[in-house]
Design a protein around this motif. Sequence first.
Motif, short mmCIF file in Angstrom:
data_model
loop_
_atom_site.label_atom_id
_atom_site.label_comp_id
_atom_site.label_asym_id
_atom_site.label_seq_id
_atom_site.Cartn_x
_atom_site.Cartn_y
_atom_site.Cartn_z
N UNK A 68 20.91 30.19 40.65
CA UNK A 68 21.70 31.41 40.79
C UNK A 68 20.86 32.54 41.39
N UNK A 69 19.64 32.70 40.89
CA UNK A 69 18.77 33.76 41.42
C UNK A 69 18.45 33.52 42.89
N UNK A 84 26.24 38.05 44.15
CA UNK A 84 25.42 38.40 45.31
C UNK A 84 25.39 39.92 45.51
N UNK A 85 26.54 40.55 45.37
CA UNK A 85 26.61 41.99 45.60
C UNK A 85 25.76 42.76 44.60
N UNK A 104 21.68 33.91 45.09
CA UNK A 104 22.11 35.30 45.22
C UNK A 104 21.18 36.10 46.13
N UNK A 105 19.88 35.84 46.03
CA UNK A 105 18.93 36.58 46.86
C UNK A 105 19.02 36.15 48.32
N UNK A 106 19.21 34.85 48.57
CA UNK A 106 19.29 34.38 49.95
C UNK A 106 18.06 34.74 50.74
N UNK A 108 33.70 35.67 41.86
CA UNK A 108 32.54 35.81 41.00
C UNK A 108 31.24 35.58 41.74
N UNK A 109 31.23 34.58 42.63
CA UNK A 109 30.03 34.32 43.43
C UNK A 109 29.67 35.51 44.29
N UNK A 110 30.68 36.10 44.92
CA UNK A 110 30.44 37.25 45.76
C UNK A 110 29.97 38.45 44.94
#
Length: 280
Positions: free
Chosen positions: A199-200, A175-176, A203-205, A170-172
């Motif tokens: 989370x935002x 991000x995707x 995910x953006x990194x 789910x984490x991946x």
Amino acid sequence: MPVQLTTALRVVGTSLFALVVLGGILAAYVTGYQFIHTEKHYLSFGLYGAILGLHLLIQSLFAFLEHRRMRRAWRPLKLPGARRRSVALCIAAYQEDPDYLRKCLRSAQRIAFPDLKVVMVVDGNRQEDAYMLDIFHEVLGGTEQAGFFVWRSNFHEAGEGETEASLQEGMERVRAVVWASTFSCIMQKWGGKREVMYTAFKALGDSVDYIQVCDSDTVLDPACTIEMLRVLEEDPQVGGVGGDVQSPGKHLAVEDDQVRAAQVRATKAWSVTNAPSLEQ
């Protein structure tokens, strides 16, 4: 002049000005000197009122000059490098009023900034939260640029029935979706606003240079992103910028001419960025 010396002089000057004003007010109050007054002193204008009025006038003058300096549309945005800066707008949503959410997403859609990425994270993944995803599809969905994911968990708490493997998956997936989509919506397990923003950001990194945030009841000005980026890029000592938040009203309606003006300013900014450097 060194920045530290400039700052010290401004502090000293401001402190001295405050002391002069305070001393003048106290002296005027004690003496009670009056310039004009009626026969029985029902109405009067004295030294005390004159000093207060002068103080207000000076404050208004400097506020006007600062506001004009910040709002000058002709002043080009000078970026230090040749490449464009990338920005992501993160919208935190929690049981938002449908009309407010629509206005927020429509205003985000009209922001005049090239390749702006919009990430809306919904704090809740239950059936009663699904209307926010529906509004996202209504306003920003329907194209290959839009993506969404309903997540049973969040980054700090596993949802019901989640295994370690499915949690990582789910984490991946989050991000995707965020990386691949210009407009993305993530619905996740309730965890509060901090969890939504985490989370935002997670995910953006490092996929963007800057992150802009707002709530789901905010109506954004078309030029808000380029104006805040201007401040960040022009002063290396500034690490964050806050927008001018106002209460709802007719004067905040986003008109087509505002959008066109913002687009022109953004185009000029990027044309300056991509122009050959004249410095040797």
